[in-house]
Motif scaffolding. Structure first.
Motif, PDB file in Angstrom:
ATOM      1  N   ILE A   1      39.182  26.006  34.570  1.00  0.00           N
ATOM      2  CA  ILE A   1      39.181  24.908  33.606  1.00  0.00           C
ATOM      3  C   ILE A   1      39.287  23.586  34.338  1.00  0.00           C
ATOM      4  O   ILE A   1      39.779  23.526  35.469  1.00  0.00           O
ATOM      5  CB  ILE A   1      40.336  25.037  32.591  1.00  0.00           C
ATOM      6  N   GLN A   2      38.807  22.553  33.685  1.00  0.00           N
ATOM      7  CA  GLN A   2      38.993  21.198  34.193  1.00  0.00           C
ATOM      8  C   GLN A   2      39.931  20.486  33.239  1.00  0.00           C
ATOM      9  O   GLN A   2      39.686  20.436  32.032  1.00  0.00           O
ATOM     10  CB  GLN A   2      37.673  20.436  34.279  1.00  0.00           C
ATOM     11  N   VAL A   3      41.009  19.939  33.787  1.00  0.00           N
ATOM     12  CA  VAL A   3      41.990  19.197  33.007  1.00  0.00           C
ATOM     13  C   VAL A   3      41.729  17.714  33.229  1.00  0.00           C
ATOM     14  O   VAL A   3      41.622  17.259  34.364  1.00  0.00           O
ATOM     15  CB  VAL A   3      43.428  19.563  33.439  1.00  0.00           C
ATOM     16  N   MET A   4      41.604  17.003  32.137  1.00  0.00           N
ATOM     17  CA  MET A   4      41.333  15.572  32.230  1.00  0.00           C
ATOM     18  C   MET A   4      42.614  14.771  32.015  1.00  0.00           C
ATOM     19  O   MET A   4      43.452  15.146  31.196  1.00  0.00           O
ATOM     20  CB  MET A   4      40.283  15.188  31.199  1.00  0.00           C
ATOM     21  N   GLY A   5      42.737  13.685  32.753  1.00  0.00           N
ATOM     22  CA  GLY A   5      43.847  12.769  32.575  1.00  0.00           C
ATOM     23  C   GLY A   5      43.502  11.791  31.464  1.00  0.00           C
ATOM     24  O   GLY A   5      42.468  11.903  30.808  1.00  0.00           O
ATOM     25  N   LEU A   6      44.355  10.820  31.258  1.00  0.00           N
ATOM     26  CA  LEU A   6      44.085   9.816  30.244  1.00  0.00           C
ATOM     27  C   LEU A   6      42.832   9.027  30.599  1.00  0.00           C
ATOM     28  O   LEU A   6      42.646   8.625  31.747  1.00  0.00           O
ATOM     29  CB  LEU A   6      45.270   8.857  30.123  1.00  0.00           C
ATOM     30  N   HIS A   7      41.993   8.823  29.616  1.00  0.00           N
ATOM     31  CA  HIS A   7      40.766   8.029  29.762  1.00  0.00           C
ATOM     32  C   HIS A   7      39.847   8.550  30.853  1.00  0.00           C
ATOM     33  O   HIS A   7      39.152   7.794  31.506  1.00  0.00           O
ATOM     34  CB  HIS A   7      41.103   6.558  30.045  1.00  0.00           C
ATOM     35  N   GLN A   8      39.846   9.830  31.109  1.00  0.00           N
ATOM     36  CA  GLN A   8      39.011  10.419  32.152  1.00  0.00           C
ATOM     37  C   GLN A   8      37.870  11.187  31.500  1.00  0.00           C
ATOM     38  O   GLN A   8      38.048  11.854  30.505  1.00  0.00           O
ATOM     39  CB  GLN A   8      39.843  11.370  33.014  1.00  0.00           C
ATOM     40  N   ARG A   9      36.707  11.085  32.101  1.00  0.00           N
ATOM     41  CA  ARG A   9      35.559  11.851  31.639  1.00  0.00           C
ATOM     42  C   ARG A   9      35.389  13.072  32.536  1.00  0.00           C
ATOM     43  O   ARG A   9      35.868  13.101  33.652  1.00  0.00           O
ATOM     44  CB  ARG A   9      34.292  10.997  31.709  1.00  0.00           C
ATOM     45  N   ALA A  10      34.673  14.053  32.021  1.00  0.00           N
ATOM     46  CA  ALA A  10      34.435  15.267  32.810  1.00  0.00           C
ATOM     47  C   ALA A  10      33.696  14.905  34.085  1.00  0.00           C
ATOM     48  O   ALA A  10      32.788  14.085  34.088  1.00  0.00           O
ATOM     49  CB  ALA A  10      33.620  16.261  31.992  1.00  0.00           C
TER      50      ALA A  10
ATOM     51  N   TRP B   1      38.251  28.892  46.434  1.00  0.00           N
ATOM     52  CA  TRP B   1      37.626  29.945  47.227  1.00  0.00           C
ATOM     53  C   TRP B   1      38.052  31.322  46.724  1.00  0.00           C
ATOM     54  O   TRP B   1      37.232  32.217  46.557  1.00  0.00           O
ATOM     55  CB  TRP B   1      37.984  29.781  48.707  1.00  0.00           C
ATOM     56  N   ASP B   2      39.357  31.485  46.487  1.00  0.00           N
ATOM     57  CA  ASP B   2      39.857  32.770  46.003  1.00  0.00           C
ATOM     58  C   ASP B   2      39.305  33.096  44.617  1.00  0.00           C
ATOM     59  O   ASP B   2      39.054  34.260  44.302  1.00  0.00           O
ATOM     60  CB  ASP B   2      41.385  32.775  45.983  1.00  0.00           C
ATOM     61  N   TYR B   3      39.104  32.089  43.803  1.00  0.00           N
ATOM     62  CA  TYR B   3      38.520  32.294  42.475  1.00  0.00           C
ATOM     63  C   TYR B   3      37.111  32.888  42.595  1.00  0.00           C
ATOM     64  O   TYR B   3      36.792  33.895  41.973  1.00  0.00           O
ATOM     65  CB  TYR B   3      38.471  30.960  41.717  1.00  0.00           C
ATOM     66  N   TYR B   4      36.278  32.255  43.402  1.00  0.00           N
ATOM     67  CA  TYR B   4      34.887  32.699  43.528  1.00  0.00           C
ATOM     68  C   TYR B   4      34.749  34.051  44.229  1.00  0.00           C
ATOM     69  O   TYR B   4      33.788  34.764  44.012  1.00  0.00           O
ATOM     70  CB  TYR B   4      34.034  31.644  44.241  1.00  0.00           C
ATOM     71  N   HIS B   5      35.724  34.397  45.056  1.00  0.00           N
ATOM     72  CA  HIS B   5      35.662  35.663  45.812  1.00  0.00           C
ATOM     73  C   HIS B   5      36.603  36.732  45.260  1.00  0.00           C
ATOM     74  O   HIS B   5      36.741  37.795  45.875  1.00  0.00           O
ATOM     75  CB  HIS B   5      35.960  35.397  47.293  1.00  0.00           C
ATOM     76  N   CYS B   6      37.249  36.453  44.134  1.00  0.00           N
ATOM     77  CA  CYS B   6      38.217  37.392  43.547  1.00  0.00           C
ATOM     78  C   CYS B   6      39.221  37.879  44.585  1.00  0.00           C
ATOM     79  O   CYS B   6      39.546  39.064  44.672  1.00  0.00           O
ATOM     80  CB  CYS B   6      37.504  38.564  42.869  1.00  0.00           C
TER      81      CYS B   6
ATOM     82  N   PHE C   1      41.705  23.928  37.619  1.00  0.00           N
ATOM     83  CA  PHE C   1      42.676  25.009  37.740  1.00  0.00           C
ATOM     84  C   PHE C   1      41.882  26.307  37.746  1.00  0.00           C
ATOM     85  O   PHE C   1      40.934  26.464  36.967  1.00  0.00           O
ATOM     86  CB  PHE C   1      43.646  25.031  36.553  1.00  0.00           C
ATOM     87  N   TYR C   2      42.296  27.244  38.591  1.00  0.00           N
ATOM     88  CA  TYR C   2      41.591  28.513  38.745  1.00  0.00           C
ATOM     89  C   TYR C   2      42.571  29.669  38.526  1.00  0.00           C
ATOM     90  O   TYR C   2      43.650  29.685  39.124  1.00  0.00           O
ATOM     91  CB  TYR C   2      41.001  28.629  40.152  1.00  0.00           C
TER      92      TYR C   2
END
Length: 180
Positions: free
Chosen positions: A126-135, A79-84, A108-109
């Motif tokens: 950003i989106q952080v992926m774990g092992l064997h994870q797809r977006a 929410w804070d990311y989208y509303h600065c 992560f924002y």
């Protein structure tokens, strides 16, 4: 004889790695914004951080390096990311050289602590992926052009070494044949 032990050790390592049937990935440190660093984007390039992040693939264990002057880095919620909104950051940094370890999968924002900078595009998701994870699909309300929501053109953020059980057996066979 010493050479034989080295061959046996290497073969055993390959067999164990193959038996785990896993992928070993080296962690990578990303310099946010590459050559421009962390600063307010120019008025004709407000998507610079969106473009930067969509060209990367982030994994657990990687890190982000923010380099900046007369500014700050805030880790915030969605929410804070989208509303600065900089009133309640999760973390706040102003040391000029901040390294954030990406220690979990998920989004992560980040924003600048300067309101006008954030509103002018100095923010990063950003989106952080774990092992064997797809977006994953973007979070509700996300702009599809926002950062890290689709795989970028680069297939991986680090060095990937893959081995299979077949390659492990082949390595053992070659080692045994070389010892005879």
């Amino acid at each position: 004889m010493e050479h034989s032990w080295c061959l046996i050790f290497c073969s055993c390592f390959l067999i164990v790695a193959a038996a785990m049937n896993g992928t070993v990935e080296a962690s990578k440190q990303y310099s946010v914004g590459d050559h421009i660093g962390w600063q307010q984007p120019s008025s004709n390039d407000t998507d610079v951080y969106i473009q930067w992040a969509t060209s990367k693939r982030f994994h657990v264990g990687d890190s982000l390096s923010f380099e900046y002057r007369n500014d700050s880095v805030l880790m915030v919620d969605k929410w804070d990311y989208y509303h600065c909104n900089s009133n309640n950051p999760i973390y706040s940094f102003n040391d000029g050289n901040t390294v954030i370890n990406l220690d979990r999968p998920g989004f992560f924002y980040f924003t600048s602590g300067v309101l006008d900078h954030c509103k002018n595009g100095q923010k990063l998701m950003i989106q952080v992926m774990g092992l064997h994870q797809r977006a994953e699909p973007p979070p509700a309300g996300a702009n599809p052009r926002e950062v890290g929501l689709a795989p970028g053109p680069h297939p991986s953020s680090g060095i990937v070494v893959k081995t299979t059980l077949t390659s492990g057996i082949l390595a053992l066979t070659v080692t045994v044949a070389a010892l005879k």
